[in-house]
Design an enzyme around this catalytic site. Structure first.
Site, short mmCIF file in Angstrom:
data_model
loop_
_atom_site.label_atom_id
_atom_site.label_comp_id
_atom_site.label_asym_id
_atom_site.label_seq_id
_atom_site.Cartn_x
_atom_site.Cartn_y
_atom_site.Cartn_z
N LYS A 195 -25.93 40.66 31.02
CA LYS A 195 -26.18 41.65 32.07
C LYS A 195 -27.28 41.11 32.97
O LYS A 195 -28.41 40.89 32.53
CB LYS A 195 -26.58 42.99 31.46
CG LYS A 195 -26.86 44.07 32.51
CD LYS A 195 -27.22 45.38 31.83
CE LYS A 195 -27.51 46.47 32.84
NZ LYS A 195 -27.90 47.75 32.18
N LYS A 248 -21.73 41.56 33.22
CA LYS A 248 -22.01 42.54 34.26
C LYS A 248 -23.04 41.95 35.22
O LYS A 248 -24.08 41.46 34.76
CB LYS A 248 -22.56 43.82 33.63
CG LYS A 248 -22.92 44.92 34.61
CD LYS A 248 -23.48 46.15 33.89
CE LYS A 248 -23.82 47.24 34.90
NZ LYS A 248 -24.45 48.41 34.25
#
Length: 325
Positions: A195, A248
């Protein structure tokens, strides 16, 4: 005049042959729809930076999930917006918290829906960071204990899967241990393993009311310049017991999705995040792009890069469009 011997266009002449030789197939089965739940009754607050998305009270959230189920979307992921926030995000660890009650209501009304819960503290803390703050910094190891407590409330509520997103070192291991030690060894973990500290999260922070009140999250989320580091993070989470690995955001990180796909045999998820969604919506509203074609092209590119699952705010529209094909 030169006459080509190799003619790739032979396999592009009409839609039937294009379908037959198509390499990547996007399906409604690939989609996970993010939803935001807030307190109150009969609440449907529009998220202005994310057209078509809302903060839902639990009663209306259940009706929305019924619609998601009718469209054939197999899974949702829930984000909670509590009335009360404090330094340790107490509502996140409360069996009667906003997410916990939402999970129970959804599983009672739509038991077939696969319910994933985001596991983090940024929506629940008054400072907006992803864990306990000590001396002005997020304290990693005390946050791990909090994450264990949080996932147990989700499991008791009936969550099908938990998805830790805070990028704390050791979060997957701590969560796996908490679940296994309390009889929830069957609940899988979808880890936000790679992320990034991305500028594409702005609209989400409006939706979840989770912007940090000081500093930023770059001390625990990944530097957008790094790719090898993502593979290290992925290896750690796989070794700690993750069942699905997530990257992400998606669009600016298609190369990372591909590298992760080549690295592991586990399913790979990608989060088509709020900023990516909102740019498409804004351009479509201006008439600059064909929203349907662009959206399906983007989702197909994420799948082509190697994602098995796609978390996307386009899910409902994509499900309708795919049904028309």
């Amino acid at each position: 005049m030169f006459t080509p011997y190799y003619r790739p266009r032979r396999l592009r002449r009409n839609e039937n042959i294009r379908r037959m030789v198509r390499e990547t197939h996007l399906s409604v089965d690939d989609l996970i729809f993010p939803l935001f739940v807030t307190e109150g009754k009969n609440v449907k607050n529009p998220i202005h930076s994310m057209p078509g998305n809302f903060q839902w009270s639990i009663d209306l959230l259940v009706e929305e999930v019924k619609e998601v189920h009718r469209l054939g979307i197999p899974a949702i992921i829930l984000f909670g917006i509590p009335d009360h926030k404090d330094p340790v995000g107490s509502d996140a660890m409360n069996d009667e918290g906003i997410i916990q009650r939402a999970v129970k209501a959804i599983k009672d009304a739509v038991p077939e829906m696969y319910v994933i819960t985001d596991v983090c503290f940024c929506e629940y803390t008054d400072h907006g960071h992803c864990g306990a703050v000590v001396d002005g910094d997020v304290d990693n190891d005390s946050t791990l204990e909090m994450l264990g407590n949080q996932v147990l409330t989700h499991a008791r509520a009936g969550a099908d899967m938990v998805a830790p997103s805070g990028m704390m070192d050791g979060m997957v291991g701590a969560i796996r241990e908490a679940l296994d030690d309390n009889g929830f060894e069957k609940i899988p973990i979808m880890s936000y393993a790679a992320k990034y500290a991305s500028a594409f999260y702005g609209p989400f922070r409006d939706a979840a009311e989770s912007a940090p009140q000081f500093g930023d999250r770059r001390s625990y989320q990944m530097d957008p310049s790094n790719a090898r580091e993502a593979l290290y993070e992925v290896d750690l989470d796989v070794n700690e017991g993750a069942d699905i690995i997530m990257v992400k955001p998606a669009l600016s990180y298609l190369d990372v999705i591909r590298r992760v796909r080549e690295r592991i045999e586990l399913p790979v998820a990608a989060y088509n995040v709020s900023g990516e969604f909102s740019m498409v919506k804004a351009a479509a509203q201006q008439g600059w792009i064909d929203e349907k074609r662009v959206t399906l092209e983007i989702l197909t590119s994420i799948k082509r890069a190697g994602a098995d699952l796609i978390l996307t705010y386009h899910a409902k529209d994509a499900a309708r469009w795919l049904a028309e094909l």
